[in-house]
Design a protein around this motif. Sequence first.
Motif, mmCIF file in Angstrom:
data_model
loop_
_atom_site.group_PDB
_atom_site.id
_atom_site.type_symbol
_atom_site.label_atom_id
_atom_site.label_comp_id
_atom_site.label_asym_id
_atom_site.label_seq_id
_atom_site.Cartn_x
_atom_site.Cartn_y
_atom_site.Cartn_z
ATOM 1 N N ASP A 236 0.027 16.910 -13.338
ATOM 2 C CA ASP A 236 -0.540 17.674 -12.227
ATOM 3 C C ASP A 236 -0.426 16.908 -10.906
ATOM 4 O O ASP A 236 -0.372 17.514 -9.844
ATOM 5 N N LEU A 237 -0.334 15.579 -10.966
ATOM 6 C CA LEU A 237 -0.150 14.776 -9.758
ATOM 7 C C LEU A 237 1.181 15.125 -9.097
ATOM 8 O O LEU A 237 1.247 15.357 -7.895
ATOM 9 N N PHE A 238 2.226 15.181 -9.893
ATOM 10 C CA PHE A 238 3.538 15.554 -9.365
ATOM 11 C C PHE A 238 3.505 16.986 -8.825
ATOM 12 O O PHE A 238 3.987 17.256 -7.725
ATOM 13 N N ALA B 122 -2.616 10.252 -2.662
ATOM 14 C CA ALA B 122 -1.339 10.913 -2.376
ATOM 15 C C ALA B 122 -0.413 10.027 -1.547
ATOM 16 O O ALA B 122 0.800 10.223 -1.550
ATOM 17 N N ARG B 123 -0.975 9.036 -0.842
ATOM 18 C CA ARG B 123 -0.208 8.214 0.092
ATOM 19 C C ARG B 123 1.109 7.700 -0.478
ATOM 20 O O ARG B 123 2.164 7.913 0.115
ATOM 21 N N PRO B 124 1.126 7.025 -1.611
ATOM 22 C CA PRO B 124 2.398 6.500 -2.102
ATOM 23 C C PRO B 124 3.221 7.502 -2.898
ATOM 24 O O PRO B 124 4.412 7.284 -3.127
ATOM 25 N N PHE B 125 2.609 8.608 -3.325
ATOM 26 C CA PHE B 125 3.310 9.546 -4.191
ATOM 27 C C PHE B 125 4.068 10.631 -3.423
ATOM 28 O O PHE B 125 5.084 11.122 -3.896
ATOM 29 N N LEU B 126 3.589 11.013 -2.249
ATOM 30 C CA LEU B 126 4.290 12.029 -1.467
ATOM 31 C C LEU B 126 5.705 11.591 -1.073
ATOM 32 O O LEU B 126 6.635 12.393 -1.172
ATOM 33 N N PRO B 127 5.914 10.342 -0.655
ATOM 34 C CA PRO B 127 7.296 9.936 -0.370
ATOM 35 C C PRO B 127 8.213 10.004 -1.604
ATOM 36 O O PRO B 127 9.386 10.372 -1.484
ATOM 37 N N GLU C 55 0.822 -1.217 0.000
ATOM 38 C CA GLU C 55 0.000 0.000 0.000
ATOM 39 C C GLU C 55 0.847 1.255 0.000
ATOM 40 O O GLU C 55 0.397 2.317 -0.423
ATOM 41 N N SER C 56 2.090 1.161 0.446
ATOM 42 C CA SER C 56 2.943 2.346 0.539
ATOM 43 C C SER C 56 3.975 2.447 -0.576
ATOM 44 O O SER C 56 4.736 3.408 -0.606
ATOM 45 N N ILE C 57 4.020 1.469 -1.443
ATOM 46 C CA ILE C 57 4.968 1.518 -2.558
ATOM 47 C C ILE C 57 4.268 2.143 -3.762
ATOM 48 O O ILE C 57 3.183 1.720 -4.147
ATOM 49 N N VAL C 58 4.935 3.116 -4.330
ATOM 50 C CA VAL C 58 4.393 3.812 -5.483
ATOM 51 C C VAL C 58 4.008 2.798 -6.566
ATOM 52 O O VAL C 58 4.689 1.803 -6.740
ATOM 53 N N ILE C 59 2.934 2.993 -7.235
ATOM 54 C CA ILE C 59 2.320 2.181 -8.283
ATOM 55 C C ILE C 59 1.650 0.932 -7.701
ATOM 56 O O ILE C 59 0.485 0.687 -7.959
ATOM 57 N N MET D 189 3.319 13.203 6.848
ATOM 58 C CA MET D 189 2.513 12.587 7.900
ATOM 59 C C MET D 189 1.034 12.553 7.535
ATOM 60 O O MET D 189 0.385 11.519 7.636
ATOM 61 N N ALA D 190 0.502 13.673 7.073
ATOM 62 C CA ALA D 190 -0.915 13.721 6.699
ATOM 63 C C ALA D 190 -1.175 12.948 5.411
ATOM 64 O O ALA D 190 -2.263 12.389 5.233
#
Length: 176
Positions: free
Chosen positions: A105-107, A131-136, A36-40, A123-124
């Motif tokens: 626009d996501l980036f 946004a969860r996997p993309f913010l990191p 769930e936390s890995i991008v894609i 954190m948020a």
Amino acid sequence: MIELGSIEAMTRTALAFIAENSAFVPVLVFFLGLGESIVIVSLFIPSTALFLAIGAADSAAGGTFLPVWLAGSAGAMLGDVVSFAVGRYFREDLVRFWPFSRYPDLFDRCRGLFQRWGLLAIMAGKFMGTARPFLPVVAGAMTMPWPQFVFASFASSLAWAGLLLAPGYGLAALWG
């Protein structure tokens, strides 16, 4: 039509199976948190529903919250670190890869969120679906210091896994 007696029998069978295989519950939750936390990868894992269901089923089968919570948190944090490292490595080229190439626009939105809120965005962001996997990844591309990122990921992963698992454990306790 399904009879009530057969539903109860299926429920008892499922709970017995979970109880007999309870050692695998934290492992499963670890990998769900990781994915769930890995991008894609996260786009294909419905973690919210799964964490709620697993929490309820494990609790009803006699499982305990703490090891499952810690496993889910550790998986989510490791996934964040992988995504952050991807952003660091592909920093200049990141916008050429999907989904950023298809949805620039996501980036830009993630970068704007990160520039405005920094550590708090990480954190948020754990609680912001897409946004969860993309913010990191964006934080890595923007060279956020590792110690700050690890702190933000640690705190948000603990909160995220706990808030998604706890309702299932609570519901199972109420039905108890």
